[in-house]
Every structure is written in C-alpha cells, then in structure tokens.
Design a protein around this motif. Sequence first.
Motif, short mmCIF file in Angstrom:
data_model
loop_
_atom_site.label_atom_id
_atom_site.label_comp_id
_atom_site.label_asym_id
_atom_site.label_seq_id
_atom_site.Cartn_x
_atom_site.Cartn_y
_atom_site.Cartn_z
N THR A 34 11.73 -2.65 -2.41
CA THR A 34 10.60 -1.73 -2.58
C THR A 34 9.88 -1.99 -3.90
N GLN A 35 10.65 -2.19 -4.96
CA GLN A 35 10.05 -2.45 -6.27
C GLN A 35 9.32 -3.79 -6.29
N THR A 36 9.89 -4.79 -5.59
CA THR A 36 9.25 -6.10 -5.52
C THR A 36 7.93 -6.03 -4.76
N ASP A 37 7.91 -5.25 -3.68
CA ASP A 37 6.66 -5.06 -2.93
C ASP A 37 5.59 -4.44 -3.82
N LEU A 38 6.01 -3.52 -4.67
CA LEU A 38 5.06 -2.87 -5.59
C LEU A 38 4.53 -3.88 -6.60
N PHE A 43 0.12 -7.54 -8.32
CA PHE A 43 -0.37 -8.90 -8.50
C PHE A 43 -1.63 -9.14 -7.67
N LEU A 44 -1.65 -8.61 -6.46
CA LEU A 44 -2.80 -8.77 -5.58
C LEU A 44 -4.05 -8.14 -6.18
N VAL A 49 -9.24 -8.87 -9.17
CA VAL A 49 -10.04 -8.66 -10.38
C VAL A 49 -10.35 -9.99 -11.05
N LEU A 50 -9.35 -10.86 -11.14
CA LEU A 50 -9.54 -12.16 -11.78
C LEU A 50 -10.58 -13.00 -11.03
N ILE A 51 -10.46 -13.04 -9.70
CA ILE A 51 -11.42 -13.81 -8.90
C ILE A 51 -12.83 -13.26 -9.07
N LEU A 94 -9.21 1.37 -8.93
CA LEU A 94 -8.12 0.41 -8.89
C LEU A 94 -6.84 0.98 -9.50
N LEU A 95 -6.97 1.67 -10.63
CA LEU A 95 -5.81 2.28 -11.27
C LEU A 95 -5.20 3.37 -10.39
N THR A 96 -6.05 4.13 -9.70
CA THR A 96 -5.56 5.17 -8.80
C THR A 96 -4.82 4.56 -7.63
N ILE A 97 -5.37 3.49 -7.06
CA ILE A 97 -4.72 2.80 -5.94
C ILE A 97 -3.34 2.29 -6.34
N LEU A 98 -3.22 1.81 -7.58
CA LEU A 98 -1.92 1.32 -8.05
C LEU A 98 -1.00 2.45 -8.48
N ALA A 99 -1.56 3.52 -9.04
CA ALA A 99 -0.73 4.61 -9.56
C ALA A 99 -0.06 5.41 -8.46
#
Length: 236
Positions: A34-38, A43-44, A49-51, A94-99
Amino acid sequence: MRVLKNVFFITTLISLLSACDIRVLNPKSDTASTQTDLIHFSFLIMLLVLITVFVLLFLFVRKYRDISGRHDQPVQTKGNKKLEWTWTIIPIVLLTILAVPTVIVTYSQSPNSEAHEKDTKDTVHIQVKAEQFSWSFVYDNGKVSQDELYLPSDKTIVFHLQSNDVIHSFWVPSLGGKVDVLPHKENTMEIKGIETGTYQGKCAEFCGTDHTKMRFTTHVVTENEFNSWLDKKSNK
C-alpha cells in the motif's frame, strides 16, 4: 573532460549504493504494498509536473528565441489574473490529490488498540527496545532475541517501540515505512500480510558513532515454525 569525470563519479556512486541489500520499493507485505503504491502515485504526479514544465520551457524558448534581424519586443503584460489563478489553483489541486490518499493510508495503518484487545488470536505484539547500538525484541511469552527478529507470516504484527537512550528509527524497508523510536514515549507500528523470507532492518536515524552497525535480521516464518522457535528455551 570535466563532464566525463562527473559522469564517472555518479556512476561509481550509484554502483556502490546498488550493492546494498536493502530495497525500498520491493514490498513483501500488504502494508508495504500500500505504501509503495502511494509512492508510485506521487512519482506519477511529479512526472506530470516535470513534463509540463519542460514542454512549456521548450515552447517559450522556441517562440521567443533570438532570431537574426528581429528587433521587435514581446508585448509586456502585468497582472494577468487568469495566469495567476492558474498557477495558484493547480498546485493546490495536486497537493490535495496527493494528501487525501496519504491521510487515508496513514490512519488505516495506525494500530487500533481496542480492536487488538478483542482479537488477540490474529495479532502478535512485540516489544522493541532500541539502544546504542543494538535492537532487542521481547515476545508475548517473555522470550527475548537480540538483533534477530522472528515473525509469523499469517498474523497481524504490532510493534511497541521504545528507546533506552537517544532517538532511533525502526525500519524494515521490505515490510513497511520507518517509525521513530523515542526515549520517553512509546510509538506503535502495524504490519499485515507478510510474506515468508529473510529481510534486513536497520536504524534509520543517526544515533551515534556506530549507527551504521545498528542493523538486524528479520525472519518471517510460518506460524508452526514461529511457535516452535518461541518454545525453545534459548533466548539467543
């Protein structure tokens, strides 16, 4: 020549680091998966953002590049509300989607003491004692092992973490994330769905001159093998 030296240095450094037998993104438990999926999800987002940044950079450089014989100046704009709102709202989204998933995973993996008291058959509690520079593990029947941790593969494991001196950090990368081990407070950590095997653990917090030696080996075995090991008189 200098570039070649830098490339050689970085390549050598990566080669040395890759020799380490501790793999962070090699999950061997449901908790670690589960932590690895997060992590992969974060990373995605960072990759997107980088692209986006590189694409915009390429477009701007191409559009406003210096062309021989060109003397016109780009139109100067100030206070573009659309752009200001755009680069303010997008990072928040983006921060909300990750948080949101991060908070959900964090709370879902926090041990629930009431649940464990009601269902002790499927839960194994282990007292973890950290000190400069070794680990001690105390099991339910009072047995103690040092620098070697034994776990049953088909149980929920709850670690009760305490330090006898300074701040340490309990970490078995293949089984889950790191948790601080404090001298005046007990922290807990829960791991579920562990695969059988042998995994390396370590202290992930610099705790003194011999910090690098503060490692331990985790043996995940079947329930029968775990019970047989517990029944042995030796505490080594």
